[in-house]
Design a protein around this motif. Sequence first.
Motif, PDB file in Angstrom:
ATOM      1  N   MET A 178      94.053  28.438 -11.652  1.00  0.00           N
ATOM      2  CA  MET A 178      94.094  27.985 -10.282  1.00  0.00           C
ATOM      3  C   MET A 178      93.932  26.453 -10.291  1.00  0.00           C
ATOM      4  SD  MET A 178      91.640  28.964  -7.053  1.00  0.00           S
ATOM      5  CE  MET A 178      92.205  30.618  -6.818  1.00  0.00           C
ATOM      6  N   THR A 179      94.788  25.803  -9.541  1.00  0.00           N
ATOM      7  CA  THR A 179      94.725  24.344  -9.484  1.00  0.00           C
ATOM      8  C   THR A 179      93.654  23.906  -8.492  1.00  0.00           C
ATOM      9  OG1 THR A 179      96.328  24.164  -7.703  1.00  0.00           O
ATOM     10  CG2 THR A 179      97.211  24.215  -9.963  1.00  0.00           C
ATOM     11  N   ARG A 180      93.258  22.663  -8.569  1.00  0.00           N
ATOM     12  CA  ARG A 180      92.262  22.126  -7.646  1.00  0.00           C
ATOM     13  C   ARG A 180      92.747  22.192  -6.209  1.00  0.00           C
ATOM     14  NH1 ARG A 180      89.479  16.726 -10.113  1.00  0.00           N
ATOM     15  NH2 ARG A 180      88.472  17.779 -11.851  1.00  0.00           N
ATOM     16  N   GLU A 181      94.017  21.894  -5.991  1.00  0.00           N
ATOM     17  CA  GLU A 181      94.562  21.906  -4.640  1.00  0.00           C
ATOM     18  C   GLU A 181      94.515  23.308  -4.035  1.00  0.00           C
ATOM     19  OE1 GLU A 181      96.235  20.527  -7.273  1.00  0.00           O
ATOM     20  OE2 GLU A 181      95.818  18.430  -6.779  1.00  0.00           O
ATOM     21  N   LEU A 182      94.847  24.307  -4.837  1.00  0.00           N
ATOM     22  CA  LEU A 182      94.819  25.690  -4.355  1.00  0.00           C
ATOM     23  C   LEU A 182      93.378  26.130  -4.073  1.00  0.00           C
ATOM     24  CD1 LEU A 182      96.382  28.202  -3.644  1.00  0.00           C
ATOM     25  CD2 LEU A 182      96.231  28.907  -6.038  1.00  0.00           C
ATOM     26  N   ALA A 183      92.454  25.764  -4.943  1.00  0.00           N
ATOM     27  CA  ALA A 183      91.046  26.100  -4.729  1.00  0.00           C
ATOM     28  C   ALA A 183      90.536  25.441  -3.445  1.00  0.00           C
ATOM     29  CB  ALA A 183      90.208  25.662  -5.927  1.00  0.00           C
ATOM     30  N   LEU A 184      90.931  24.194  -3.220  1.00  0.00           N
ATOM     31  CA  LEU A 184      90.536  23.489  -2.008  1.00  0.00           C
ATOM     32  C   LEU A 184      91.100  24.185  -0.765  1.00  0.00           C
ATOM     33  CD1 LEU A 184      89.146  21.062  -0.689  1.00  0.00           C
ATOM     34  CD2 LEU A 184      91.313  19.840  -0.917  1.00  0.00           C
ATOM     35  N   LEU A 185      92.358  24.616  -0.833  1.00  0.00           N
ATOM     36  CA  LEU A 185      92.962  25.334   0.289  1.00  0.00           C
ATOM     37  C   LEU A 185      92.223  26.638   0.592  1.00  0.00           C
ATOM     38  CD1 LEU A 185      96.811  24.879  -0.160  1.00  0.00           C
ATOM     39  CD2 LEU A 185      95.430  24.281   1.823  1.00  0.00           C
ATOM     40  N   VAL A 186      91.823  27.364  -0.450  1.00  0.00           N
ATOM     41  CA  VAL A 186      91.096  28.619  -0.268  1.00  0.00           C
ATOM     42  C   VAL A 186      89.745  28.339   0.404  1.00  0.00           C
ATOM     43  CG1 VAL A 186      89.928  30.505  -1.474  1.00  0.00           C
ATOM     44  CG2 VAL A 186      92.249  29.862  -2.122  1.00  0.00           C
ATOM     45  N   ILE A 187      89.042  27.310  -0.059  1.00  0.00           N
ATOM     46  CA  ILE A 187      87.743  26.967   0.510  1.00  0.00           C
ATOM     47  C   ILE A 187      87.886  26.550   1.971  1.00  0.00           C
ATOM     48  CG2 ILE A 187      85.855  25.276   0.409  1.00  0.00           C
ATOM     49  CD1 ILE A 187      86.140  25.429  -2.661  1.00  0.00           C
ATOM     50  N   VAL A 188      88.882  25.728   2.274  1.00  0.00           N
ATOM     51  CA  VAL A 188      89.109  25.303   3.652  1.00  0.00           C
ATOM     52  C   VAL A 188      89.471  26.497   4.529  1.00  0.00           C
ATOM     53  CG1 VAL A 188      90.656  23.965   5.135  1.00  0.00           C
ATOM     54  CG2 VAL A 188      89.679  22.919   3.077  1.00  0.00           C
ATOM     55  N   ALA A 189      90.308  27.399   4.030  1.00  0.00           N
ATOM     56  CA  ALA A 189      90.695  28.579   4.803  1.00  0.00           C
ATOM     57  C   ALA A 189      89.483  29.465   5.103  1.00  0.00           C
ATOM     58  CB  ALA A 189      91.769  29.371   4.060  1.00  0.00           C
ATOM     59  N   VAL A 190      88.622  29.656   4.121  1.00  0.00           N
ATOM     60  CA  VAL A 190      87.419  30.467   4.330  1.00  0.00           C
ATOM     61  C   VAL A 190      86.496  29.782   5.341  1.00  0.00           C
ATOM     62  CG1 VAL A 190      85.312  31.324   3.216  1.00  0.00           C
ATOM     63  CG2 VAL A 190      87.523  31.652   2.108  1.00  0.00           C
ATOM     64  N   ALA A 191      86.335  28.464   5.235  1.00  0.00           N
ATOM     65  CA  ALA A 191      85.483  27.730   6.176  1.00  0.00           C
ATOM     66  C   ALA A 191      86.024  27.843   7.604  1.00  0.00           C
ATOM     67  CB  ALA A 191      85.365  26.270   5.755  1.00  0.00           C
ATOM     68  N   VAL A 192      87.321  27.686   7.783  1.00  0.00           N
ATOM     69  CA  VAL A 192      87.936  27.800   9.104  1.00  0.00           C
ATOM     70  C   VAL A 192      87.751  29.217   9.651  1.00  0.00           C
ATOM     71  CG1 VAL A 192      90.164  27.811  10.312  1.00  0.00           C
ATOM     72  CG2 VAL A 192      89.569  25.904   8.812  1.00  0.00           C
ATOM     73  N   LEU A 193      87.907  30.211   8.798  1.00  0.00           N
ATOM     74  CA  LEU A 193      87.711  31.601   9.205  1.00  0.00           C
ATOM     75  C   LEU A 193      86.265  31.839   9.664  1.00  0.00           C
ATOM     76  CD1 LEU A 193      89.000  34.424   9.412  1.00  0.00           C
ATOM     77  CD2 LEU A 193      88.183  34.836   7.088  1.00  0.00           C
ATOM     78  N   LEU A 194      85.290  31.311   8.932  1.00  0.00           N
ATOM     79  CA  LEU A 194      83.887  31.491   9.313  1.00  0.00           C
ATOM     80  C   LEU A 194      83.559  30.785  10.622  1.00  0.00           C
ATOM     81  CD1 LEU A 194      82.117  31.147   5.845  1.00  0.00           C
ATOM     82  CD2 LEU A 194      82.408  33.221   7.208  1.00  0.00           C
ATOM     83  N   VAL A 195      84.020  29.559  10.780  1.00  0.00           N
ATOM     84  CA  VAL A 195      83.769  28.835  12.024  1.00  0.00           C
ATOM     85  C   VAL A 195      84.464  29.533  13.193  1.00  0.00           C
ATOM     86  CG1 VAL A 195      84.203  26.670  13.259  1.00  0.00           C
ATOM     87  CG2 VAL A 195      83.324  26.614  10.920  1.00  0.00           C
ATOM     88  N   GLY A 196      85.675  29.967  12.988  1.00  0.00           N
ATOM     89  CA  GLY A 196      86.411  30.695  14.034  1.00  0.00           C
ATOM     90  C   GLY A 196      85.711  31.980  14.423  1.00  0.00           C
ATOM     91  N   SER A 197      85.166  32.699  13.453  1.00  0.00           N
ATOM     92  CA  SER A 197      84.435  33.936  13.743  1.00  0.00           C
ATOM     93  C   SER A 197      83.178  33.644  14.553  1.00  0.00           C
ATOM     94  CB  SER A 197      84.038  34.648  12.445  1.00  0.00           C
ATOM     95  OG  SER A 197      85.179  35.049  11.745  1.00  0.00           O
ATOM     96  N   GLY A 198      82.476  32.552  14.217  1.00  0.00           N
ATOM     97  CA  GLY A 198      81.284  32.173  14.969  1.00  0.00           C
ATOM     98  C   GLY A 198      81.608  31.816  16.408  1.00  0.00           C
ATOM     99  N   VAL A 199      82.690  31.065  16.624  1.00  0.00           N
ATOM    100  CA  VAL A 199      83.103  30.691  17.978  1.00  0.00           C
ATOM    101  C   VAL A 199      83.501  31.941  18.767  1.00  0.00           C
ATOM    102  CG1 VAL A 199      84.882  29.478  19.308  1.00  0.00           C
ATOM    103  CG2 VAL A 199      83.766  28.339  17.378  1.00  0.00           C
TER     104      VAL A 199
END
Length: 176
Positions: free
Chosen positions: A1-22
């Motif tokens: 897994m490349t750094r860019e892909l890992a970063l995208l996964v982390i950002v996607a999970v963070a957005v999902l968690l914040v969206g779920s909280g809202v």
Amino acid sequence: MTRELALLVIVAVAVLLVGSGVWAWRRRVRRDSALSAPIGEIPADAKSLTVFSGFYVATTRHDEPLERLAIRRLGFRSRVDLTVTTAGVALDLPGQPRLFLPTARLVGVDRASVAIDRVVERDGLVRLTWHADSGQTTTPVDSYFRPQDASAGALADAVAGILPAPTPTTPTGTDA
């Protein structure tokens, strides 16, 4: 897994968690939209007994200290000045109109150690039980406070001094 892909996964999970909280908070606000706290000033004939500075912790369903209510103006933790008067209790939260709980709405006061995500020393919180408006009826709720310059016992005693006297009940099945 490349750094860019890992970063995208982390950002996607963070957005999902914040969206779920809202999404969850909006559901809670919709669920509790019928509940309201009384806005108002202290009556002119009321005598101010004492003022306590501290923190407003939360308002919950009565006897359910882990079930936060999203009552407008009482949804978030904040600083508070509580003014205990002969006519009731006034809550001054920063940026909000004054909330006034007349003695007729007050049900009881006691001390607690836990409310939502706040755990303090034994009996370090004051739990004020009062009736919130909910359409045509009232609903008992508990609001939690943490005094800053005074003890929780002093605040609880001050509020207990203005509570309406309980209505006497007559025992049934006994000879008088």
